[in-house]
Design an enzyme around this catalytic site. Structure first.
Site, PDB file in Angstrom:
ATOM      1  N   PHE A  88      55.195   9.700 -10.092  1.00 55.18           N
ATOM      2  CA  PHE A  88      55.822   9.357  -8.805  1.00 55.18           C
ATOM      3  C   PHE A  88      56.633   8.074  -8.882  1.00 55.18           C
ATOM      4  O   PHE A  88      57.501   7.838  -8.035  1.00 55.18           O
ATOM      5  CB  PHE A  88      54.759   9.283  -7.699  1.00 55.18           C
ATOM      6  N   LYS A  89      56.387   7.259  -9.884  1.00 57.17           N
ATOM      7  CA  LYS A  89      57.130   6.003  -9.975  1.00 57.17           C
ATOM      8  C   LYS A  89      58.629   6.228 -10.162  1.00 57.17           C
ATOM      9  O   LYS A  89      59.426   5.357  -9.859  1.00 57.17           O
ATOM     10  CB  LYS A  89      56.546   5.135 -11.082  1.00 57.17           C
ATOM     11  N   ASP A  90      58.999   7.417 -10.636  1.00 61.47           N
ATOM     12  CA  ASP A  90      60.430   7.734 -10.754  1.00 61.47           C
ATOM     13  C   ASP A  90      61.133   7.678  -9.397  1.00 61.47           C
ATOM     14  O   ASP A  90      62.317   7.345  -9.323  1.00 61.47           O
ATOM     15  CB  ASP A  90      60.616   9.148 -11.315  1.00 61.47           C
TER      16      ASP A  90
END
Ligand SMILES: *Cc1c(COP(=O)(O)O)cnc(C)c1O
Length: 443
Positions: A88-90
């Site tokens: 999810f950090k993308d």
């Protein structure tokens, strides 16, 4: 772009902008443009923000960017792992990469962005900044202590502006090196240092977007209970931000945590307790101090910076602090709660989820779905945030389910891409010299 405020505190907006909720027919980019535009104020035009969002989210493999899939009656999984590095950090980092490059190019400036990583942040940052013309990215990871897939996402971009330093030490050593670089004012100015760890405000703002699009997809007036696998609490705090900006029908959010349960102790008992982080199957959540809690604390204190500062000072000195009564009451009314899931239950959940739905989930997501089984029934729709793709943690998936979590097609060549990283001793001076040397070579 500064990340941390000069006095060591965290940035928050002066006021919460009230933003029109997302409509079901609005695209992800449309919603992101409105929300991030509200926080950009006069510093970027609406067209600028739209351009940033278009470029950032064109790298996702799903047209809805963060799609929902149904996993049970009135229960959905929000898939946050369709970005380039499968975590999810993308979602926030792709936006940040575009933002930095636009602003620095306009100013004719260059910056050295540094980050310490235990796995996912480094890969997301590498993918976001690869090829950026005005940023050099230095990623410090602990040598031989990140998983092979995580390392490959950092070291195989092939971009000359991405510098991977494998430090002979652990993650805490890497983080201490970064802190020491920021503390050295003259070095920091000389190389124009910036940080993109999870306390960077722009990351939080970008993460508020998928809460808004999910509310629109579920139905504008239907209350949602979000379950968020949590570490530093950036993801969960972004949900709170969405609610404060008027983007949600209500606010109920369960922080699902692993055996590193400082965040649960904070939310349930109002006690800040320093504990050594222990290793779990969900390493991205092995956090001893959830840094974004400070922002929530500031809000529930009625924005009394002094109260926050005093409590943190006490915590720093003695290793524990009790939140003042004036804060514990309001904290209990925010809509936040928590659930702790131990290591054995996490692996058992990965097995059970697979036998019920046929789908493989990553160990972080499993902490979220396991939390749901332990919560009281509700009429609200439940949405669990899936924070990474199972293929990012193949060893754990194999152990838990006996299955091989294959990489999606778009990154199936990961093992064959050439790796570039440099092994360095745990030595501040040598790492600073390395960064300086890089700057001179490019000047
Ligand atoms: C970073 C991360 C988390 C924790 O998110 P926070 O914003 O730090 O709470 C959870 N799962 C995965 C896969 C992550 O990479």
């Amino acid at each position: 772009m500064r990340g941390l405020a000069p006095d060591g505190g965290l940035y928050v907006p002066e006021a919460w902008p009230q933003i029109q909720p997302a409509a079901p027919n609005e695209s992800y980019v449309d919603v992101a443009t409105r929300i991030l535009g509200a926080f950009a104020g006069d510093s970027l035009s609406a067209e600028d923000v739209r351009g940033l969002c278009e470029r950032a989210y064109s790298t996702f493999s799903h047209h809805s960017v963060t799609p929902l899939s149904q996993s049970g009656p009135n229960t959905f999984v929000m898939e946050l792992h369709h970005g380039p590095t499968l975590a999810f950090k993308d979602v926030a980092m792709q936006f940040i990469g575009q933002l930095y490059d636009l602003i620095l190019t306009r100013r004719g400036e260059r910056m050295s962005v540094v980050c310490a990583t235990s796995g996912d942040t480094g890969g997301a940052a590498a993918a976001a900044f690869a090829g950026a013309t005005s940023v050099d990215l230095y990623i410090l990871h602990p040598h031989e202590r990140v998983s092979p897939v995580q390392r490959l996402f950092m070291t195989t971009t092939g971009a000359p502006n991405i510098h991977n330093l494998a430090v002979d030490g652990d993650f805490d050593d890497c983080q201490a090196l970064i802190k020491a670089m920021f503390a050295d004012q003259s070095f920091s100015q000389e190389v124009r240092l910036s940080g993109v760890n999870s306390i960077n405000w722009a990351r939080i703002a970008a993460q508020a977007v998928y809460y808004a699009t999910t509310q629109a997809a579920i139905g504008p007036d239907r209350p949602i209970r979000f379950i968020v696998p949590s570490g530093n609490m950036g993801d969960a705090f972004a949900g709170y931000v969405a609610a404060r900006c008027g983007l949600l029908a209500g606010f109920e959010l369960v922080c699902a945590v692993n055996e590193n349960k400082t965040l649960a102790t904070l939310l349930e008992d109002g006690v800040m307790q320093r504990e050594q982080a222990v290793a779990t199957p969900s390493p991205a959540m092995d956090i001893s101090v959830p840094s974004n809690f400070e922002r929530l604390f500031f809000e529930v204190s009625g924005r009394e910076g002094d109260v926050v500062r005093r409590t943190y000072e006490q915590y720093r000195q003695s290793g524990s602090a009790i939140l003042p009564d004036s804060v514990r009451g309001p904290l209990g009314c925010t809509g936040f709660s928590s659930k702790v899931i131990n290591n054995g239950d996490t692996l058992a959940e990965m097995r059970q989820f697979k036998s019920e739905t046929g789908a493989l989930i990553c160990p972080h997501t499993a902490v979220g779905t396991a939390a749901l089984r332990r919560l009281a029934k509700t009429d609200a729709t439940t949405v669990i945030l899936s924070t990474a793709h199972a293929a990012k943690f193949p060893e754990t998936v194999l152990e838990a389910t006996g299955d091989d979590a294959g990489l999606p097609k778009r990154c199936s060549d990961l093992q064959k891409r050439g790796e570039v990283f440099q092994r360095v001793p745990n030595d501040l001076k040598q790492i600073k010299d390395h960064i300086r040397g890089q700057m001179t070579a490019e000047a």
